[in-house]
Scaffold this active site. Structure first.
Site, short mmCIF file in Angstrom:
data_model
loop_
_atom_site.label_atom_id
_atom_site.label_comp_id
_atom_site.label_asym_id
_atom_site.label_seq_id
_atom_site.Cartn_x
_atom_site.Cartn_y
_atom_site.Cartn_z
N ASP A 1 36.29 -20.85 -28.63
CA ASP A 1 37.56 -21.21 -27.98
C ASP A 1 37.65 -22.70 -27.68
O ASP A 1 38.25 -23.12 -26.69
CB ASP A 1 37.74 -20.41 -26.66
CG ASP A 1 37.53 -18.93 -26.87
OD1 ASP A 1 38.09 -18.41 -27.84
OD2 ASP A 1 36.78 -18.31 -26.09
N LYS B 1 39.52 -25.04 -32.31
CA LYS B 1 39.38 -25.25 -33.76
C LYS B 1 40.72 -25.08 -34.48
O LYS B 1 41.03 -25.79 -35.41
CB LYS B 1 38.36 -24.26 -34.34
CG LYS B 1 36.96 -24.47 -33.80
CD LYS B 1 36.01 -23.40 -34.31
CE LYS B 1 36.19 -22.04 -33.68
NZ LYS B 1 35.87 -21.92 -32.26
N GLY C 1 40.26 -15.84 -32.23
CA GLY C 1 41.69 -16.00 -31.96
C GLY C 1 41.99 -17.48 -31.98
O GLY C 1 41.70 -18.18 -31.01
N HIS C 2 42.50 -17.97 -33.10
CA HIS C 2 42.74 -19.41 -33.22
C HIS C 2 44.20 -19.71 -32.88
O HIS C 2 45.11 -19.27 -33.58
CB HIS C 2 42.37 -19.88 -34.63
CG HIS C 2 40.88 -19.78 -34.88
ND1 HIS C 2 40.29 -20.12 -36.07
CD2 HIS C 2 39.88 -19.40 -34.06
CE1 HIS C 2 38.99 -19.95 -35.96
NE2 HIS C 2 38.72 -19.49 -34.76
N GLN D 1 34.26 -18.61 -33.62
CA GLN D 1 33.35 -18.59 -32.46
C GLN D 1 32.69 -19.96 -32.29
O GLN D 1 33.21 -20.95 -32.76
CB GLN D 1 32.30 -17.48 -32.59
CG GLN D 1 32.85 -16.07 -32.41
CD GLN D 1 33.46 -15.48 -33.66
OE1 GLN D 1 32.88 -15.56 -34.73
NE2 GLN D 1 34.62 -14.89 -33.53
P1 IMP Z 1 31.70 -9.69 -30.80
O1 IMP Z 1 31.74 -10.89 -31.68
O2 IMP Z 1 33.02 -9.01 -30.63
O3 IMP Z 1 30.60 -8.75 -31.19
O4 IMP Z 1 31.31 -10.18 -29.31
C1 IMP Z 1 30.05 -10.76 -29.03
C2 IMP Z 1 30.19 -11.91 -28.04
O5 IMP Z 1 30.89 -12.98 -28.66
C3 IMP Z 1 31.01 -11.56 -26.80
O6 IMP Z 1 30.48 -12.31 -25.71
C4 IMP Z 1 32.39 -12.08 -27.13
O7 IMP Z 1 33.14 -12.36 -25.97
C5 IMP Z 1 32.04 -13.33 -27.90
N1 IMP Z 1 33.08 -13.75 -28.83
C6 IMP Z 1 33.40 -13.18 -30.01
N2 IMP Z 1 34.40 -13.84 -30.59
C7 IMP Z 1 34.72 -14.85 -29.77
C8 IMP Z 1 35.67 -15.91 -29.86
O8 IMP Z 1 36.42 -16.06 -30.83
N3 IMP Z 1 35.69 -16.78 -28.81
C9 IMP Z 1 34.84 -16.66 -27.76
N4 IMP Z 1 33.95 -15.70 -27.64
C10 IMP Z 1 33.88 -14.79 -28.65
#
Ligand code: IMP
Length: 427
Positions: free
Chosen positions: A13, A16, A40-41, A223
């Site tokens: 977040d 990007k 979520g971009h 991420q």
């Molecule tokens: P997952 O990727 O859904 O398996 O989540 C694993 C961890 O990554 C969790 O703490 C999520 O909140 C975090 N996470 C996954 N995608 C994002 C993102 O795009 N931004 C911030 N945190 C993320």
């Protein structure tokens, strides 16, 4: 023109989407290389305001070919919904490509993500529950179904049958829930396949040709570095690599072809989900940052945890990605704060350390050592030239540059494209 990997340098977040949308105006190709619709971009531009989960953030540039790379896991329903939404806003998606090697998120992945989280109880990761972890686990376990499989219905049925047998055994015997229907999933995925077929193909050649033509190529990470399964706060991480190295694996581009690695840092830290965040502010300053910056998850709506800039974590991120350039986003959020803090080291068992520990138990014991800087207490969201920033804002940026040993080229002072200061050119 160079190949630039655009990398989240913290816990995701970082902004990007805005940076890719901005640079993509000169790009020949933009490739998303990791994650899935857990990302979520956010992009705000003349077309409107968008939250892209799978479509690359370069989609608004009419000249850029956008590719969803092999390193992404795709939920076809989400992708189709996103394409429809973009088309409704007059954004052309006909030229978008999907790597035939990209794995698909299947209904059992989403179900299992939720069941696994519930089974973890108090030790839940706080995943987005989009099925991302289970989809990447199946990729590694050789149980995945790929975008290319959608193009051959007979082979898809055969593959799905054997994989679903395995998944239904887990669903019924371990979790005690009802099995999923082969016919239903097959019918649904055949429909997705018909819709997405014009986009699915081998994409490494197109990418290589763009590089050979010397076009600007952007590798779009998802991420952030500290959510990387190897280098992040394991096991509180995601399941694919957001690092610059992931940009090669997730696209099929050689490491020798990446010219620049642009690290995107927020002026402070945020994290959504569980796991250590050494500089977390569980006080009114943290609440103030969250509300001013509207720090709520783009994908899940969960409040993001906020904290001061962590230069120990940032230095680690710079080292393992090899950032050659950096962007600092959301600097304007600090406009009303009289004093700012930067974490310049950790105190561990009474001793100062300056490295980012690999163990979360150790990291949880680390107390941030802060350096204080004065705030500027004036609005900066209208400023477009670096020299016009208040002295204190320039001091803050200069200190970050020193601490992360990387030049800051770009500073973002708002969501819109034009709310950007190029301290030094990126291109
Ligand atoms: P997952 O990727 O859904 O398996 O989540 C694993 C961890 O990554 C969790 O703490 C999520 O909140 C975090 N996470 C996954 N995608 C994002 C993102 O795009 N931004 C911030 N945190 C993320």
């Amino acid at each position: 023109m160079p190949v630039i990997a655009v990398i989240g340098a913290q816990w995701g977040d970082e902004g990007k989407g805005k940076v890719i949308d901005l640079l993509a105006q000169k790009a020949g190709v933009v490739v998303r290389f990791s994650g899935g619709d857990n990302a979520g971009h956010t992009v705000v531009n003349p077309y409107g305001e968008f939250r892209l989960h799978l479509v690359p953030s370069g989609i608004f540039s009419p000249h850029a070919v956008c590719i969803i790379g092999n390193g992404v896991v795709i939920n076809p329903a989400v992708l189709i919904g996103e394409i429809d939404q973009l088309n409704q806003c007059s954004v052309d998606t006909t030229g978008m490509l999907i790597s035939d090697r990209a794995h698909l998120v299947m209904p059992y992945h989403i179900l299992l993500d939720g069941l696994e989280e519930e089974a973890r109880g108090g030790k839940a990761i706080g995943t987005t529950r989009k099925g991302i972890g289970p989809a990447f686990a199946d990729k590694a376990a050789r149980l995945g179904i790929r975008a290319g499989d959608l193009l051959d219905k007979e082979a898809l049925l055969e593959r799905l049958r054997s994989v679903l047998d395995n998944k239904n055994t887990i669903l019924t015997k371990i979790y005690g829930v009802s099995p999923l229907s082969l016919e239903e999933i097959y019918r649904q995925y055949c429909q997705y396949g018909e819709r997405l077929a014009p986009h699915i193909r081998e994409t490494t050649i197109i990418l290589q040709e763009a590089v050979d033509r010397d076009e600007l190529v952007l590798l779009e990470g998802a991420q952030g570095t500290l959510l990387d399964p190897d280098f992040g706060t394991y096991p509180y991480t995601t399941s694919s690599s957001p690092l610059a190295g992931g940009g090669c694996l997730g696209t099929g581009l050689s490491p020798t072809r990446i010219n620049h690695v642009l690290g995107i840092f927020k002026a402070y830290c945020t994290r959504v989900g569980e796991g250590p965040l050494p500089t977390e502010l569980k006080d009114e300053t943290g609440d103030l940052i969250r509300e001013r910056a509207h720090e709520y998850g783009t994908t899940t709506g969960r409040p993001r945890r906020c904290g001061w800039f962590d230069a120990v974590a940032a230095g680690f991120s710079t080292r393992i990605n090899g950032f050659t350039q950096a962007a600092v986003t959301r600097l304007d959020i600090f406009d009303i704060l009289p004093r700012l803090k930067i974490c310049v080291g950790y105190k561990l068992n009474g001793e100062s350390i300056d490295y980012f520990p690999s163990s979360i138990a150790t990291l949880a014991k680390c107390q941030p050592i802060y350096e204080e800087l004065p705030g500027w207490q004036a609005p900066i969201d209208h400023i477009r030239e670096y020299e016009d920033l208040p002295l204190e804002a320039r001091q803050y940026i200069a200190r970050l540059e020193e601490l992360i040993s990387c030049p800051v080229n770009l500073i973002s002072v708002g969501m819109r494209r034009e709310q950007t200061i190029f301290k030094t050119p990126i291109l």
